[in-house]
Design a protein around this motif. Structure first.
Motif, PDB file in Angstrom:
ATOM      1  N   ILE A 227      46.663 -44.854 -25.625  1.00 49.50           N
ATOM      2  CA  ILE A 227      48.141 -45.314 -27.296  1.00 49.50           C
ATOM      3  C   ILE A 227      46.702 -44.594 -28.054  1.00 49.50           C
ATOM      4  CG2 ILE A 227      48.147 -47.611 -28.444  1.00 49.50           C
ATOM      5  CD1 ILE A 227      49.698 -46.455 -26.242  1.00 49.50           C
ATOM      6  N   ALA A 228      45.522 -44.576 -28.185  1.00 51.55           N
ATOM      7  CA  ALA A 228      44.485 -43.966 -28.977  1.00 51.55           C
ATOM      8  C   ALA A 228      44.841 -42.616 -29.360  1.00 51.55           C
ATOM      9  CB  ALA A 228      43.580 -43.924 -28.560  1.00 51.55           C
ATOM     10  N   ARG A 245      37.030 -42.581 -18.573  1.00 48.48           N
ATOM     11  CA  ARG A 245      38.435 -42.735 -19.087  1.00 48.48           C
ATOM     12  C   ARG A 245      39.455 -42.277 -20.203  1.00 48.48           C
ATOM     13  NH1 ARG A 245      38.209 -48.182 -15.550  1.00 48.48           N
ATOM     14  NH2 ARG A 245      40.508 -47.556 -15.787  1.00 48.48           N
ATOM     15  N   GLY A 246      38.609 -41.752 -21.253  1.00 43.62           N
ATOM     16  CA  GLY A 246      39.219 -41.905 -22.926  1.00 43.62           C
ATOM     17  C   GLY A 246      39.024 -41.713 -23.740  1.00 43.62           C
ATOM     18  N   ALA A 247      37.713 -43.299 -23.725  1.00 42.23           N
ATOM     19  CA  ALA A 247      37.367 -43.413 -25.048  1.00 42.23           C
ATOM     20  C   ALA A 247      36.345 -42.232 -25.784  1.00 42.23           C
ATOM     21  CB  ALA A 247      36.402 -44.115 -24.553  1.00 42.23           C
ATOM     22  N   ILE A 248      36.112 -41.127 -26.613  1.00 40.26           N
ATOM     23  CA  ILE A 248      35.677 -40.674 -27.350  1.00 40.26           C
ATOM     24  C   ILE A 248      34.199 -40.354 -26.950  1.00 40.26           C
ATOM     25  CG2 ILE A 248      34.618 -39.449 -29.616  1.00 40.26           C
ATOM     26  CD1 ILE A 248      37.796 -40.001 -30.735  1.00 40.26           C
ATOM     27  N   ALA A 249      33.616 -41.376 -26.984  1.00 43.70           N
ATOM     28  CA  ALA A 249      31.940 -42.179 -27.111  1.00 43.70           C
ATOM     29  C   ALA A 249      31.514 -43.049 -26.621  1.00 43.70           C
ATOM     30  CB  ALA A 249      31.410 -41.354 -28.182  1.00 43.70           C
ATOM     31  N   ARG A 297      41.764 -34.988 -28.724  1.00 43.29           N
ATOM     32  CA  ARG A 297      43.128 -35.834 -28.320  1.00 43.29           C
ATOM     33  C   ARG A 297      43.425 -36.761 -29.932  1.00 43.29           C
ATOM     34  NH1 ARG A 297      42.215 -34.511 -23.285  1.00 43.29           N
ATOM     35  NH2 ARG A 297      41.037 -36.948 -22.661  1.00 43.29           N
ATOM     36  N   GLN A 298      42.493 -37.236 -29.977  1.00 45.67           N
ATOM     37  CA  GLN A 298      42.437 -38.485 -30.854  1.00 45.67           C
ATOM     38  C   GLN A 298      41.794 -38.280 -32.616  1.00 45.67           C
ATOM     39  OE1 GLN A 298      40.221 -40.955 -29.614  1.00 45.67           O
ATOM     40  NE2 GLN A 298      41.243 -41.296 -27.074  1.00 45.67           N
ATOM     41  N   GLY A 299      41.860 -36.409 -32.814  1.00 43.48           N
ATOM     42  CA  GLY A 299      41.521 -36.206 -33.806  1.00 43.48           C
ATOM     43  C   GLY A 299      40.736 -35.921 -34.371  1.00 43.48           C
ATOM     44  N   ILE A 300      39.324 -36.257 -33.276  1.00 40.15           N
ATOM     45  CA  ILE A 300      37.795 -36.229 -34.312  1.00 40.15           C
ATOM     46  C   ILE A 300      37.467 -34.994 -33.841  1.00 40.15           C
ATOM     47  CG2 ILE A 300      35.385 -37.067 -34.040  1.00 40.15           C
ATOM     48  CD1 ILE A 300      37.507 -38.386 -35.589  1.00 40.15           C
ATOM     49  N   THR A 301      37.091 -34.261 -34.821  1.00 38.93           N
ATOM     50  CA  THR A 301      35.568 -32.794 -34.482  1.00 38.93           C
ATOM     51  C   THR A 301      33.969 -34.192 -34.810  1.00 38.93           C
ATOM     52  OG1 THR A 301      37.180 -31.931 -35.851  1.00 38.93           O
ATOM     53  CG2 THR A 301      35.164 -30.739 -35.600  1.00 38.93           C
ATOM     54  N   LEU A 302      33.423 -33.291 -33.098  1.00 41.37           N
ATOM     55  CA  LEU A 302      32.119 -33.942 -33.437  1.00 41.37           C
ATOM     56  C   LEU A 302      31.371 -33.169 -33.816  1.00 41.37           C
ATOM     57  CD1 LEU A 302      32.818 -34.841 -29.427  1.00 41.37           C
ATOM     58  CD2 LEU A 302      32.768 -36.812 -31.459  1.00 41.37           C
ATOM     59  N   SER A 303      30.433 -34.016 -34.893  1.00 42.24           N
ATOM     60  CA  SER A 303      28.909 -33.272 -35.301  1.00 42.24           C
ATOM     61  C   SER A 303      28.360 -32.828 -34.264  1.00 42.24           C
ATOM     62  CB  SER A 303      28.561 -34.029 -35.735  1.00 42.24           C
ATOM     63  OG  SER A 303      27.746 -34.924 -34.854  1.00 42.24           O
TER      64      SER A 303
END
Length: 316
Positions: A227-228, A245-249, A297-303
């Protein structure tokens, strides 16, 4: 020897011998974080000379997510009279404490043993109970959220209302987020089958979803991550396994090391110490795990700062 009950899988690893110590372990459910706790306990015992099948008998039972099963397992274990019982997660530990005041109990993967009424305080209990908490600093959790999405103001929280750990953290997060001008939006999910619906209800309402070690949520984490991904909502967590399992962090306890820490207490008890003389502890090893693919996948660019601070980077 194999013990079977209709509601849970029991595994016995050795036949009883006169010189053996007997340790029983029960978990509310089997999922990667709690499985790592169990492995940590077993490895600590082995590395300190308690060898399964020689001088140690191990027994394990999963309650398969049911508090009723946890109560049945507690009764069965107490009837078997082990030298110590390890309760993994709050519901299993509560069931054990309700069943015996004599057999040593070591809880682990419990956020607040006092609120859960496992111990009267954080001091040595003078009862048959001690253990290791997985309580985390919420300040560091919020700092992690803001490193992932600096402009986050509304944080979604998917949780099971029946898990005391989760309700305690919800209240604490409300207070801490308000101090920063942020807000929490709770999405209760009583059963694992409700996780997707709860997560979907947050679409368009939150800047991020945060999850703890809520056992219902963790048991169905892939559904939450799906869903995320679909909704482009950043998903962050408080246990490292969730990043795989799918979390960014995920900034949280190393659950394997949490199990090793609990195993050290079990050994002290097997060597003659009373659990009531051992104050409850808090897990002492935390780590940040990052999932780069989940971020995409969740639209985040990590610094670069976030990536450099990670103990582990997952790319799947």
């Amino acid at each position: 020897m194999l013990l079977c009950l209709p509601f849970a899988a029991f595994y016995s690893y050795a036949d009883t011998k006169a010189e053996q110590k007997f340790v029983a372990i029960t978990a509310i459910v089997e999922h990667p974080a709690l499985d790592n706790v169990r492995k940590g306990v077993e490895d600590e015992l082995k590395d300190n000379g308690y060898i399964d099948g020689e001088n140690l008998k191990l027994q394990f039972a999963s309650a398969q997510g049911s508090s009723a099963n946890a109560a049945q397992i507690a009764k069965q274990f107490v009837a078997n009279k082990p030298d110590a019982i390890v309760g993994i997660a709050t519901p299993s530990s509560q069931a054990l404490v309700a069943t015996t005041k004599l057999i040593p109990i070591v809880f682990t993967a419990v956020t607040d043993p006092v609120a859960a009424k496992l111990t009267p305080s954080w001091d040595a209990s003078k009862t048959n109970v001690t253990g290791v908490s997985d309580a985390l600093s919420l300040d560091s959790q919020i700092e992690m959220m803001l490193k992932i999405k600096p402009d986050a103001k509304k944080i979604g929280y998917v949780y099971s209302p029946s898990e005391i750990n989760s309700t305690i953290i919800l209240k604490q997060l409300q207070i801490e987020l308000e101090k920063r001008g942020m807000k929490i939006i709770a999405a209760p999910a009583q059963r694992t089958s409700d996780i997707s619906t709860a997560a979907r209800s947050l679409k368009g309402k939150v800047d991020m979803i945060y999850t703890t070690t809520d056992n219902n949520v963790v048991s169905s984490y892939e559904a939450l991550a799906k869903i995320a991904n679909e909704s482009k909502i950043p998903l962050v967590a408080s246990n490292p396994e969730s990043a795989e399992r799918g979390a960014i962090a995920a900034l949280g306890m190393s659950y394997y090391d949490l199990g090793r820490q609990a195993g050290k207490i079990v050994i002290r008890i097997l060597n003659g110490e009373k659990p009531g003389d051992i104050p409850p502890q808090v897990g002492n090893i935390t780590q940040l795990t990052i999932n780069k693919k989940a971020a995409e996948r969740q639209g985040i660019t990590l610094s670069e700062d976030v990536l450099k601070s990670a103990a582990k980077i997952v790319e799947k």
